[in-house]
Design a protein around this motif. Sequence first.
Motif, PDB file in Angstrom:
ATOM      1  N   PHE A 175       0.862  -1.182   0.000  1.00  0.00           N
ATOM      2  CA  PHE A 175       0.000   0.000   0.000  1.00  0.00           C
ATOM      3  C   PHE A 175       0.899   1.233   0.000  1.00  0.00           C
ATOM      4  N   ASP A 176       0.346   2.338  -0.486  1.00  0.00           N
ATOM      5  CA  ASP A 176       1.114   3.577  -0.539  1.00  0.00           C
ATOM      6  C   ASP A 176       1.443   4.065   0.865  1.00  0.00           C
ATOM      7  N   LYS A 177       2.549   4.767   0.991  1.00  0.00           N
ATOM      8  CA  LYS A 177       2.944   5.291   2.294  1.00  0.00           C
ATOM      9  C   LYS A 177       1.866   6.234   2.820  1.00  0.00           C
ATOM     10  N   PRO A 178       1.361   5.991   4.020  1.00  0.00           N
ATOM     11  CA  PRO A 178       0.300   6.859   4.544  1.00  0.00           C
ATOM     12  C   PRO A 178       0.839   8.226   4.949  1.00  0.00           C
ATOM     13  N   GLU A 179      -0.050   9.165   5.117  1.00  0.00           N
ATOM     14  CA  GLU A 179       0.323  10.504   5.539  1.00  0.00           C
ATOM     15  C   GLU A 179       0.953  10.491   6.928  1.00  0.00           C
ATOM     16  N   ASP A 180       0.451   9.624   7.798  1.00  0.00           N
ATOM     17  CA  ASP A 180       1.016   9.471   9.135  1.00  0.00           C
ATOM     18  C   ASP A 180       0.668   8.085   9.656  1.00  0.00           C
ATOM     19  N   ASP A 181       1.317   7.709  10.746  1.00  0.00           N
ATOM     20  CA  ASP A 181       1.209   6.371  11.303  1.00  0.00           C
ATOM     21  C   ASP A 181       0.914   6.519  12.796  1.00  0.00           C
ATOM     22  N   TYR A 182      -0.315   6.175  13.209  1.00  0.00           N
ATOM     23  CA  TYR A 182      -0.761   6.393  14.586  1.00  0.00           C
ATOM     24  C   TYR A 182      -0.911   5.064  15.327  1.00  0.00           C
TER      25      TYR A 182
END
Length: 555
Positions: free
Chosen positions: A153-160
């Motif tokens: 999957f594409d790199k997300p905007e942030d990782d929480y």
Amino acid sequence: MDNKMRCVLAILLAMTCISVNGEDPYLFHEWNVTYGTLSPLGVPQKVILINNQFPGPRINGTSNNNVHVNVFNHLDEPLLFTWNGIQQRKNSWQEGTLGTNCPIPPGKNYTYRFQVKDQIGSYYYYPTTGLLRAAGGYGPLTVVSRALIPVPFDKPEDDYTVLVGDWYTKSHTELRSMLDTGRRLGRPQGLVINGKSGKGDGKDEPMYTLTPGKTYRFRFCNVGMKDSINVRFQGHTMRLVEIEGSHVVQNVYDSLDIHLGQCLSVLVTADKEPKDYFIVASTRFTKEPHTATATIRYANSKSPASPQLPKAPEGWEWSLNQFRSFRWNLTNSAARPNPQGSYHYGKINISRTIKLVTSAGKVDGKLRYAINGISHVDPPTPIRLAQHYGVSDKVFKYDLIKDDYKPTGEDGQDKITLGPSVINGTWKSFVEFVIENPGKSVQSFHTSGYAFFAVSIEPGRWSPEKRKNYNLLDAVSRNTIQVYPNSFAVIMTALDNAGLWNIRTNSMEKHYLGQQFYLSVHAATVSLQDEYNMPDNHLLCGIVKDLPKPTPFRA
């Protein structure tokens, strides 16, 4: 050959030497573990802080990183941490349970040193001694793929990270006293999300902020002590991408059940009206569900979240069907570049079947929980140290648990024997574990040291004929499995990780009162190729404290 060409060749040679001899990167953490006063459910109480944080700081590494955590114990009782889901390849010395480690005394420190070898995924850590887990002390542990390994999957905007769990307002010492005197803990008083309960009245500060149009990764872990939990996003769906270190087929869900000890991650896109929304968590399979919320806010939010919360599903049949929808992504890699599906577990002959039956009962008038009639008791000398120093016969006996156990009681009640419980595993065998839950509540089990293939969950009792229903193609490789009431679960794994490994219920009460055992796996010839030496800084206690150290393993 001119000087310029010689320089180029010298540089290339140097780079080659570095790549051959260089180690994987190191991450260094220093933790000061203290008590503090917080109000997770609105009632002030003593909570365990790590560097003045609850939950504790996030350990965020990359596959194959070496992690060092120097723990300073400022509590008034002994302390250990376990790294739930980290396999500790060849290195059960770092597992952080009372079967492998002497606890860190008050006022002392100890440095854990481990490698997240060939792993990615979402995990967490927590204290394992003296019911300290009920006072907090837990935190997230995440491992991302190396730069050259493709991610599906594409790199997300942030990782929480989202640590969800039930919570008691009684102190851990009060709860421990209840169990020590033979009483049950009863139901927790509420739920917390990252240590907070959330009022859900539109006045809570946002826990997460989203940019419209962007996609975010949320890593959920059920860090609770008793209850399964359902999570959902108000007005948004979730695309499931990973379960405990395995990339999965990316189905879309409105809500997800997460049982005790389990972790998973989802992608959520901020594609709705710009306002506030809630993450909603609620307990499952309880007569009176507890609910907690956390606010997510769009960066240009115009209005508060709606007070109308999405409802949780009902019944465990729904949960079982959801489990069956989870599938290993056979075409994508995990920590290694080869596809996950290149390991054909369904074609491996089963070497051994171990049936594990859970039960509850009383010993000398006090409540105990057991597996195959044995309720584990931690000896003063950790089992792994007893093995290493050659004094096992003075500390425990192997195989009190029998492979094919037939309970004599009904409804999870049976005669119970107390003692250190250790199963002797055969090196590199392929084992089928059957876990039967004859009780009335959902169970959840974890295996340290290993990921396994969760091939089946079914109602009723297991028999060999049930193998025809196994998923032998794309069952998810993971480290926890739930077992529904009057049902069984089947997991399969290859015993290729030498050491001593804890197999345990994730229920705090049941674990404390004996529902666990250790799996001992050692190669026929002791070698550094198969298992690391006892660390030089390893704490000693019990009968080995003053014994001379054994000869180190050799390659």
